[in-house]
Design an enzyme around this catalytic site. Structure first.
Site, PDB file in Angstrom:
ATOM      1  N   HIS A 231       2.066  -2.926  90.304  1.00 17.96           N
ATOM      2  CA  HIS A 231       1.302  -2.489  89.136  1.00 17.96           C
ATOM      3  C   HIS A 231       1.964  -1.320  88.415  1.00 17.96           C
ATOM      4  CE1 HIS A 231      -0.675   0.396  92.044  1.00 17.96           C
ATOM      5  NE2 HIS A 231      -0.609   1.187  90.988  1.00 17.96           N
TER       6      HIS A 231
ATOM      7  N   ASP B 166       1.055  -6.359  96.194  1.00 16.37           N
ATOM      8  CA  ASP B 166       1.245  -5.363  95.129  1.00 16.37           C
ATOM      9  C   ASP B 166       2.512  -4.538  95.341  1.00 16.37           C
ATOM     10  OD1 ASP B 166       0.755  -3.917  92.819  1.00 16.37           O
ATOM     11  OD2 ASP B 166      -0.562  -2.475  93.798  1.00 16.37           O
TER      12      ASP B 166
ATOM     13  N   SER C 155       1.297   6.202  92.929  1.00 20.65           N
ATOM     14  CA  SER C 155       1.532   4.781  93.195  1.00 20.65           C
ATOM     15  C   SER C 155       3.001   4.485  93.430  1.00 20.65           C
ATOM     16  CB  SER C 155       1.065   3.933  92.012  1.00 20.65           C
ATOM     17  OG  SER C 155      -0.229   3.469  92.198  1.00 20.65           O
TER      18      SER C 155
END
Length: 396
Positions: A120, A159, A240
């Site tokens: 992402h 992910d 992230s």
């Protein structure tokens, strides 16, 4: 439960350079902030290919915004010598990843330039920007630090994404992927990343639980599943894709998302990372039909006099709505220009220049703060449609 990805919104770096000058009677950057339309246009059926120009789907405006808003790292807030050593040894292998949607973190896992991050963080981009940590602690990122990284593998289920840079800075050592199956609840873990644009930030916490075959969804609406490590290590948007480390500097997870409530932070386990690295192809959650190729086309055209030539209203993303304007002068003494509305607000925020009218962009001006004036300049390598370097324009 609502889950939140740790990828950050666009966020600042100050660089310095002088704006370029162009052989035109009136400064073309005066068009920045204008509307995407042609007051006296007529229907056109020309394609970008027929016009000999490359109209990109995006212009790199988000890169410029992210680079302007990053804050340099501060001294690591550690509890003692052991924590300081973890940060000192591991931080150079943690990179800043800049995409069209914002920025996140990544970790160098091989000496030939492979970097693991979250999917992402990179989205659907085929290339992103990567910045390695400056050698001096607390130094701001300087011009030319951003380098291209190709997205070479994706895993929608867990992910994860794998990046490849051509060259690793001298002295930067990759981090090893550890063994999360032996990780115990209560063990100390460490995180390094760029929360809310505060670059190379260190935090420390403990493992709260290990949850196998754990499912979650976030803003991308994709159904993810992996073994995840739940920790109390403070992480925020911008973390992230960064590493969760044990005391021996092994990567035991990739920090990925947070949940509602206090201290609910989750990292995709090292075992899932190893499985991902062992694959030779992408993994998707659902089969996807091949999309019809989008051909960039002109919607309207009009004749202009300064310089003499033709101006085209273009549709770059094939939604039958104008998002860019191309001007092709009759004389090659003037550059071909592209004005682009990259953020979809109806205002032109980016200009590309093809100085030789040879189908290759040379420079771009960006209005990253929305004041209708260029404040960043980008430089291109031949054949690329996004800059490899951005610099701040000095205010006069």
């Amino acid at each position: 439960m609502k889950w939140v990805h740790l990828g950050a919104g666009l966020g600042a770096l100050s660089l310095a350079c002088a704006p370029a000058s162009y052989a035109m009677a009136q400064s073309p950057e005066a068009e920045l902030g204008g509307r995407v339309d042609l007051p006296s246009g007529k229907p056109s059926t020309a394609s970008a290919r027929q016009l000999g120009v490359a109209v990109p789907r995006s212009t790199g405006l988000a890169y410029g915004r992210a680079l302007r808003q990053l804050e340099p790292e501060t001294r690591a807030a550690t509890r003692g010598a052991a924590e300081a050593a973890v940060y000192r040894k591991a931080a150079p292998a943690v990179v800043l990843v800049v995409s069209d949607d914002g920025f996140g973190s990544g970790v160098l896992v091989s000496s030939d330039g492979k970097i693991v991050t979250n999917l992402h963080v990179v989205g659907k981009e085929s290339e992103v920007g990567v910045i390695f940590k400056p050698a001096m602690e607390g130094a701001a990122v300087s011009d030319g630090d951003a380098r291209k990284a190709k997205v070479i593998r994706r895993d929608e289920v867990s992910d994860l994404a794998l990046l490849q840079v051509d060259e690793v800075p001298a002295g930067v050592t990759p981090l090893a992927i550890g063994n999360s199956t032996t990780l115990e609840v209560g063990a100390d873990v460490h995180a390094i990343g760029h929360p809310t644009g505060r670059t190379w930030t260190y935090t420390r916490g403990i493992v709260s639980q290990i949850r196998r075959a754990y499912g979650w969804k976030a803003e991308d609406k994709i159904a993810h599943e992996a073994t995840v490590i739940q920790t109390q290590t403070p992480i925020n948007p911008g973390n992230s894709g960064g590493p969760l480390l044990d005391d021996n500097l092994n990567v035991v997870g990739i920090n990925s998302f947070i949940g509602e409530g206090e201290g609910l932070n989750f990292a995709v386990s090292a075992e899932d990372v190893k499985t991902f690295l062992a694959r030779t192809s992408d993994r998707v959650t659902v089969s996807q039909a091949s999309a019809e190729k989008c051909e960039v086309k002109a919607l309207e055209e009009e004749q202009v006099t300064d310089p003499k030539g033709t101006r085209y209203l273009m549709d770059a993303d094939c939604d039958n709505e104008a998002d860019s304007i191309v001007v092709i002068p009759d004389s090659k003494r003037h550059p071909s220009t592209l004005w682009f509305d990259d953020d979809g607000d109806g205002k032109l925020d980016t200009m590309f220049f093809d100085n030789k009218q040879d189908g290759t962009w040379d420079e771009a001006l960006y209005d990253t703060d929305g004041n209708d004036k260029p404040d960043m300049i980008g430089y291109f390598r031949k054949g690329e449609d996004e800059p490899y370097k951005w610099e701040k324009i000095k205010e006069e």
